[in-house]
Design a protein around this motif. Structure first.
Motif, short mmCIF file in Angstrom:
data_model
loop_
_atom_site.label_atom_id
_atom_site.label_comp_id
_atom_site.label_asym_id
_atom_site.label_seq_id
_atom_site.Cartn_x
_atom_site.Cartn_y
_atom_site.Cartn_z
N ARG A 1 70.99 3.24 17.64
CA ARG A 1 71.93 2.64 18.90
C ARG A 1 71.90 1.17 19.17
NH1 ARG A 1 72.44 6.67 23.90
NH2 ARG A 1 73.41 8.43 22.61
N HIS A 2 70.31 0.72 18.65
CA HIS A 2 70.06 -0.45 19.44
C HIS A 2 69.97 -1.46 18.14
CE1 HIS A 2 69.11 1.90 22.94
NE2 HIS A 2 69.12 0.84 23.62
N GLY A 3 70.63 -1.24 17.02
CA GLY A 3 70.69 -2.09 15.91
C GLY A 3 69.33 -2.21 15.01
N PHE A 4 68.23 -1.47 15.52
CA PHE A 4 67.00 -1.71 14.77
C PHE A 4 67.24 -0.92 13.54
CE2 PHE A 4 65.34 -2.19 19.24
CZ PHE A 4 64.91 -3.34 18.99
N ASP B 1 54.96 8.84 9.89
CA ASP B 1 54.97 7.36 10.26
C ASP B 1 55.98 6.63 9.93
OD1 ASP B 1 51.99 7.29 11.12
OD2 ASP B 1 51.88 7.98 8.87
N ILE B 2 56.68 5.65 10.74
CA ILE B 2 58.10 5.20 10.63
C ILE B 2 57.66 3.58 10.98
CG2 ILE B 2 59.52 6.76 10.49
CD1 ILE B 2 60.39 5.96 13.27
N LEU B 3 58.28 2.50 10.33
CA LEU B 3 58.13 1.32 10.67
C LEU B 3 59.61 1.00 11.35
CD1 LEU B 3 57.22 -1.76 10.96
CD2 LEU B 3 57.74 -2.02 8.59
N ILE B 4 59.60 0.49 12.62
CA ILE B 4 60.94 0.15 13.26
C ILE B 4 60.90 -1.30 13.20
CG2 ILE B 4 62.37 0.39 15.56
CD1 ILE B 4 61.24 2.95 15.83
N GLU B 5 62.03 -2.07 12.48
CA GLU B 5 62.09 -3.43 12.61
C GLU B 5 63.11 -3.78 13.46
OE1 GLU B 5 60.73 -4.14 7.91
OE2 GLU B 5 62.30 -2.73 8.18
N GLY B 6 62.60 -5.06 13.95
CA GLY B 6 63.59 -5.59 14.73
C GLY B 6 62.91 -6.60 16.00
N GLU B 7 63.56 -7.71 16.50
CA GLU B 7 62.74 -8.38 17.29
C GLU B 7 62.81 -7.79 18.74
OE1 GLU B 7 63.06 -12.72 19.36
OE2 GLU B 7 64.76 -12.01 18.59
N ASN B 8 61.42 -7.44 19.24
CA ASN B 8 61.17 -6.99 20.53
C ASN B 8 61.12 -5.13 20.41
OD1 ASN B 8 61.03 -9.20 22.34
ND2 ASN B 8 63.45 -8.92 22.39
N TYR C 1 58.48 -3.54 19.35
CA TYR C 1 57.32 -2.86 20.04
C TYR C 1 57.33 -3.10 21.38
CZ TYR C 1 52.45 -2.47 21.70
OH TYR C 1 51.31 -2.17 22.29
N GLY C 2 57.96 -4.01 22.04
CA GLY C 2 58.00 -4.46 23.51
C GLY C 2 58.51 -3.14 24.04
N PHE C 3 60.11 -2.97 23.70
CA PHE C 3 60.71 -1.64 24.21
C PHE C 3 59.84 -0.25 23.77
CE2 PHE C 3 64.36 -4.64 23.69
CZ PHE C 3 64.57 -4.84 25.00
N LEU C 4 59.32 -0.01 23.01
CA LEU C 4 58.89 1.12 22.61
C LEU C 4 57.23 1.30 23.04
CD1 LEU C 4 60.42 1.49 19.04
CD2 LEU C 4 61.00 2.78 21.17
N LYS C 5 56.57 0.41 23.30
CA LYS C 5 55.26 0.66 23.73
C LYS C 5 54.79 1.54 24.75
CE LYS C 5 55.15 -3.42 26.99
NZ LYS C 5 54.72 -4.90 26.95
N GLY C 6 55.85 1.77 25.69
CA GLY C 6 55.59 2.69 26.82
C GLY C 6 55.85 4.11 26.35
N GLU C 7 56.23 4.26 24.94
CA GLU C 7 56.45 5.75 24.81
C GLU C 7 55.20 6.22 23.92
OE1 GLU C 7 59.89 7.31 24.94
OE2 GLU C 7 59.50 5.46 26.37
N ASN C 8 54.24 5.45 23.98
CA ASN C 8 52.77 5.77 23.44
C ASN C 8 52.16 7.04 24.25
OD1 ASN C 8 50.75 4.83 21.06
ND2 ASN C 8 49.67 5.26 23.08
#
Length: 375
Positions: A159-162, A181-188, A190-197
């Motif tokens: 949805r967010h173009g990642f 395990d997946i690698l989500i690529e795109g600027e920010n 980690y910043g957006f997803l860090k709270g999902e930990n």
């Protein structure tokens, strides 16, 4: 004149200070100076002599240009919407009202997205995100829940173009998945997803229970930033880990059941395990595993405020009741509620389809203001 045009003109005037304030928050002038420096570097003799370095500069140039253009477009959109209001007043024309409504909604949404990005001030917030999924105890029910979360986050990324890349995928015994395990690529990313930990808890009537009883299931999500090989001068020696090879299997596997190209590395000092099976060779899978291990070690060191990597003694996370960051209730009512921020919605289907933005936004706002729900 339609009174709604007056109302929107007032809304536009009210949001103008916030729009101008974003220029400072986004450091638009600094970005323009940086863009001039990057252009000068690309025009310098011998720029392409080092392909790796030059490619990074090209990517950085595109990202900087995009940020400047994005802000300038918001200013242009604001001007266009104000022009519509003034033209409607002069011509007494209501036909442009729908265009005005849609344009203002789009501008407001874009301004909010930019505002959230200004909250991403962490050292690694701009990096790609490595996301791991682990089913808790409970067999098929927990493994099915783990796969539901996998789908939820990959849909959010789309949805967010990642883009996302499957690194490892271990299917469940009957359904779902045990881990991935997946690698989500795109600027920010980690910043957006860090709270999902953290641990995610599901309450529903299990489709795998013949007696249709209510079940509670848990799955853990781990989110760490992908860290460049040359950062923090982390040295991982061959004697620091145990390497295992196995046959690829599951979603995205290469050479399935043909060669033992998949690689698993076990870090001896901490017990951290990383796996990769999606590259074309055992060597490539090993290199990917080393990057993942390096990222995990650096992130833990930073998070725990440790002086050196060797101070990490192992990280264990219990996937059980009381440790969850979010509850997903499918019955007797529908509710998704974050235990840290208090953000909640009854539209559980939308959330499972990737509509996570309210939860991500509330986490970033709480992080910026240090205001959390008291447990």
């Amino acid at each position: 004149m339609n009174i709604e045009f007056d109302a929107y003109k007032q809304k536009l005037n009210d949001c103008r200070p916030a729009l101008e304030g974003l220029a400072d928050s986004l450091n638009v002038e600094g970005l323009k100076n940086e863009l001039e420096r990057l252009h000068a570097m690309q025009e310098a003799p011998g720029f392409w002599d080092d392909p790796d370095k030059s490619q990074k500069i090209v990517v950085k140039t595109r990202q900087t240009e995009s940020k400047i253009q994005r802000y300038e477009k918001m200013l242009s959109d604001w001007d266009d919407l104000m022009t519509i209001c003034e033209m409607a007043a002069e011509e007494d024309d209501d036909s442009m009202l729908e265009e005005l409504k849609e344009g203002f909604a789009t501008l407001s949404e874009e301004m909010e997205t930019c505002r959230l990005e200004t909250l991403l001030t962490g050292h690694y917030d701009k990096n790609n995100a490595l996301m791991s999924f682990h089913a808790g105890a409970g067999g098929t029910e927990a493994q099915d829940w783990c796969q539901m979360l996998y789908r939820m986050y990959t849909r959010w990324a789309e949805r967010h173009g990642f883009t996302y890349k499957i690194m490892d995928y271990l299917e469940g015994d009957e359904a779902g998945l045990k881990s991935a395990d997946i690698l989500i690529e795109g600027e920010n990313a980690y910043g957006f997803l860090k709270g999902e930990n953290g641990v995610h808890r599901l309450v529903r009537v299990s489709p795998f229970d013949a007696n249709a009883r209510r079940q509670t299931s848990f799955a853990a999500i781990e989110v760490i930033p992908e860290i460049e090989d040359d950062s923090k001068d982390v040295e991982i020696r061959p004697e620091d880990y145990e390497m295992q090879v196995y046959r690829s299997s599951g979603a995205g596997g290469q050479h399935i059941n043909k060669t033992s190209s998949a690689v698993r590395l076990i870090h001896k000092a901490t017990g951290i395990v990383v796996s990769c099976q999606t590259e074309r060779s055992q060597f490539q899978n090993k290199e990917t595993c080393l990057r993942m291990l390096r990222s995990k070690l650096v992130e833990i060191k930073e998070r725990e405020h440790l002086d050196k990597i060797s101070d990490i003694k192992g990280v264990q996370q219990k996937i059980e009741w009381g440790s969850q960051i979010r509850n997903y209730v499918f019955m007797p009512y529908t509710l998704v509620k974050d235990t840290r921020t208090g953000c909640e919605t009854s539209n559980v289907n939308a959330v499972m389809d990737g509509a996570l933005d309210p939860f991500i936004e509330s986490y970033l706002n709480c992080l910026a203001t240090n205001t959390w729900v008291q447990k």
